[in-house]
Design a protein around this motif. Sequence first.
Motif, mmCIF file in Angstrom:
data_model
loop_
_atom_site.group_PDB
_atom_site.id
_atom_site.type_symbol
_atom_site.label_atom_id
_atom_site.label_comp_id
_atom_site.label_asym_id
_atom_site.label_seq_id
_atom_site.Cartn_x
_atom_site.Cartn_y
_atom_site.Cartn_z
ATOM 1 N N LYS A 1 -13.483 9.460 0.932
ATOM 2 C CA LYS A 1 -12.450 8.521 1.411
ATOM 3 C C LYS A 1 -12.213 8.690 2.905
ATOM 4 O O LYS A 1 -12.136 7.715 3.657
ATOM 5 C CB LYS A 1 -11.132 8.758 0.656
ATOM 6 N N GLU A 2 -12.087 9.951 3.304
ATOM 7 C CA GLU A 2 -11.785 10.212 4.716
ATOM 8 C C GLU A 2 -12.935 9.732 5.609
ATOM 9 O O GLU A 2 -12.710 9.190 6.696
ATOM 10 C CB GLU A 2 -11.539 11.713 4.920
ATOM 11 N N THR A 3 -14.162 9.891 5.120
ATOM 12 C CA THR A 3 -15.328 9.501 5.926
ATOM 13 C C THR A 3 -15.445 7.981 6.025
ATOM 14 O O THR A 3 -15.706 7.438 7.101
ATOM 15 C CB THR A 3 -16.611 10.088 5.301
ATOM 16 N N ILE A 4 -15.244 7.297 4.892
ATOM 17 C CA ILE A 4 -15.416 5.831 4.924
ATOM 18 C C ILE A 4 -14.206 5.147 5.548
ATOM 19 O O ILE A 4 -14.337 4.253 6.384
ATOM 20 C CB ILE A 4 -15.619 5.274 3.492
ATOM 21 N N PHE A 5 -13.017 5.553 5.118
ATOM 22 C CA PHE A 5 -11.814 4.791 5.471
ATOM 23 C C PHE A 5 -10.979 5.450 6.581
ATOM 24 O O PHE A 5 -10.062 4.827 7.106
ATOM 25 C CB PHE A 5 -10.917 4.625 4.235
ATOM 26 N N SER B 1 -4.685 0.098 -5.386
ATOM 27 C CA SER B 1 -4.508 -0.922 -6.433
ATOM 28 C C SER B 1 -3.414 -1.917 -6.061
ATOM 29 O O SER B 1 -3.497 -3.094 -6.424
ATOM 30 C CB SER B 1 -4.152 -0.254 -7.758
ATOM 31 N N HIS B 2 -2.369 -1.452 -5.378
ATOM 32 C CA HIS B 2 -1.256 -2.353 -5.054
ATOM 33 C C HIS B 2 -1.652 -3.467 -4.082
ATOM 34 O O HIS B 2 -1.487 -4.648 -4.404
ATOM 35 C CB HIS B 2 -0.054 -1.547 -4.555
ATOM 36 N N PRO B 3 -2.168 -3.137 -2.889
ATOM 37 C CA PRO B 3 -2.567 -4.250 -2.006
ATOM 38 C C PRO B 3 -3.701 -5.083 -2.596
ATOM 39 O O PRO B 3 -3.769 -6.293 -2.367
ATOM 40 C CB PRO B 3 -3.002 -3.547 -0.717
ATOM 41 N N MET C 1 -5.644 9.087 1.532
ATOM 42 C CA MET C 1 -4.872 8.430 0.472
ATOM 43 C C MET C 1 -4.753 6.919 0.705
ATOM 44 O O MET C 1 -5.217 6.136 -0.092
ATOM 45 C CB MET C 1 -3.479 9.068 0.328
ATOM 46 N N ASP C 2 -4.083 6.505 1.755
ATOM 47 C CA ASP C 2 -3.945 5.067 2.024
ATOM 48 C C ASP C 2 -5.198 4.576 2.746
ATOM 49 O O ASP C 2 -5.434 4.928 3.898
ATOM 50 C CB ASP C 2 -2.701 4.815 2.883
ATOM 51 N N GLU D 1 0.837 -1.214 0.000
ATOM 52 C CA GLU D 1 0.000 0.000 0.000
ATOM 53 C C GLU D 1 0.868 1.259 0.000
ATOM 54 O O GLU D 1 0.400 2.342 -0.345
ATOM 55 C CB GLU D 1 -0.930 0.006 1.219
ATOM 56 N N ARG D 2 2.132 1.096 0.353
ATOM 57 C CA ARG D 2 3.028 2.254 0.436
ATOM 58 C C ARG D 2 3.939 2.410 -0.787
ATOM 59 O O ARG D 2 4.889 3.184 -0.751
ATOM 60 C CB ARG D 2 3.842 2.177 1.723
#
Lengths: 368, 222
Positions: free
Chosen positions: A147-151, A79-81, A155-156, A70-71
Amino acid sequence: MSDLLTPCAQKSFTLPIGPLHVALEEPMYFKLDLDGERVRQVEITAGHVHRGMESLAAKRNFFQNVVLTERVCSLCSNSHPFTYCLAVENLAGIAVPPRGQYLRVLAEEIKRSASHLFNVGIMAHVIGYKSLFMHVMQVREIMQDIKETIFGNRMDLAANCIGGVTYDLDSTLLEFTADNLNRVAGHLAELIDIYRHDPMIKARTQGVGVVSPKDVAALGLVGPVARAAGAAMDVRRDSPYAAYGDLEFAVITEEGGDVHSRAMVRLREARESVGIVLQALGKLPGGERRARLSAIPAGEAVARTEAPRGELFYYLHADGSDVPLRLKWRVPSYLNWDALPVMMKDCAVADVTLIVNSIDPCVSCTER
Amino acid sequence: MEPRPTPAELREILNNDLRDAVSLTPSWTTNAYGNQYGWLRLPRAEDLPAAVAALAARKARLCTVSAYAEQRGDREKRRSIAYHFALDSVLLTLTVRIYDPDTLEALPVPSITPWFRNADWNEREFKEMFNIDIINHPNPRRLFLDERLDAGIMTGLIPFSSLLHSAGSKDLWERVMAEKAGLLPRPAREAGEIVEPAFTPVERTGPENTAAAAPPKIQESP
């Protein structure tokens, strides 16, 4: 005539750009051979942010590598993980539950639309259309809020785990996400119209940095760069994974193969992504989010997904221990960098940064 | 528009092409989504050009190339290279062993850039990471790593202290031992001779501490 009296337009130069340069977001070194204002040859030297991540991956266990991958990069950090987990699941024969598959699609498409908006925003910045740049970034900010609300992160996302996903959506989050996506859809319709017809954008980007369908095939180009030259290739349709096989979406193509076409593909794909997420929200099945894990056997597996910049490929080789013998990944930018000498051939110096941005390059991904 | 070939048709095409080219056919696996993956091990690196030429004639796409050491901790020998191709919806991995199985001597591998131009970066990368020799590469310069670094660094053993740049030489160790043996004066800290440098604390220059020194406010006349 003395060399000092020769007009610049008739001189030959070598122009170095980078590795650190205000026009580049990440370090890369370009040596441009110029005839006056025209670029005749390009040489790219990479390696300034090489971190040896594939070597690190062969020293961490399968779970730790979800965090490591993820980094690799921030813009396609989901997409990576995601692809790594698919490779592990392909090797171990793990079937992700339907709810987990839909939630994976949701995270991936939210990231894709935010990534595409970032790139077309930067394009406006490069051509000096600052008000449009600010507006696109404000629209993207809605995706960042989602993104910030759900996760809990912008970014990550830490959304993926081997066998499924780590997060879930309740009815409040479903409603919040759908409301905000509908807002974004309205803005995207407006942006597509602006980018398609604005005379300043067209004058600056049409016919610039062209690759032909023949170049796409010869260089093995992928993603929006290939699709902007008419190549209708998209892993989500060609080799469906997660819930993509259940969802309706179009593979977006344009015909120009230039900077403008690449921007149009990204904007239209961002709209398509919003549609995919809205469908996924409507069809979200109940049940488990992740599968029960089994031992990871010795053997080889590959997996590929359609990341925002194109096909992302993972190769996993395991020897029966809990640490991969080899984990290799190839990002879309790795292939698309090689298109720059073709795109920049005989272009004006002033177009170099615009063309570089148009492949949406990721140096962190490329060098790992 | 022509209908796209089915995965079963693509499998058959690849089986026939590779049988004609190298007298071998791949084995196939399928994942949970029904995607097909072909796997073929070539016994000799000399077979690679024929197999690759057959795939190029079929307009397959080179996805990437993965070099690896076959055994963990083997830093010198037993390297293999996996070439990954896509033909529409199916993926094929061609693996080549690049060592002599009897002597374990490393063997060079032919470049596939005559058929796949995008192999250029992949081959330069495995050359510098795994110290694999390539035959007839058109541009065999370093891709990512500086020339001063040894090739084959991917499987090299790098001590943690070197990684942190704290042990570039024996100088630090020899100095410590010399101090212990009384050959060098002890550091000032141990001798109790620390002298603080003179500086003005940051808070002393803050607005709350400079108010007294500020000029008096001018009183407005009534």
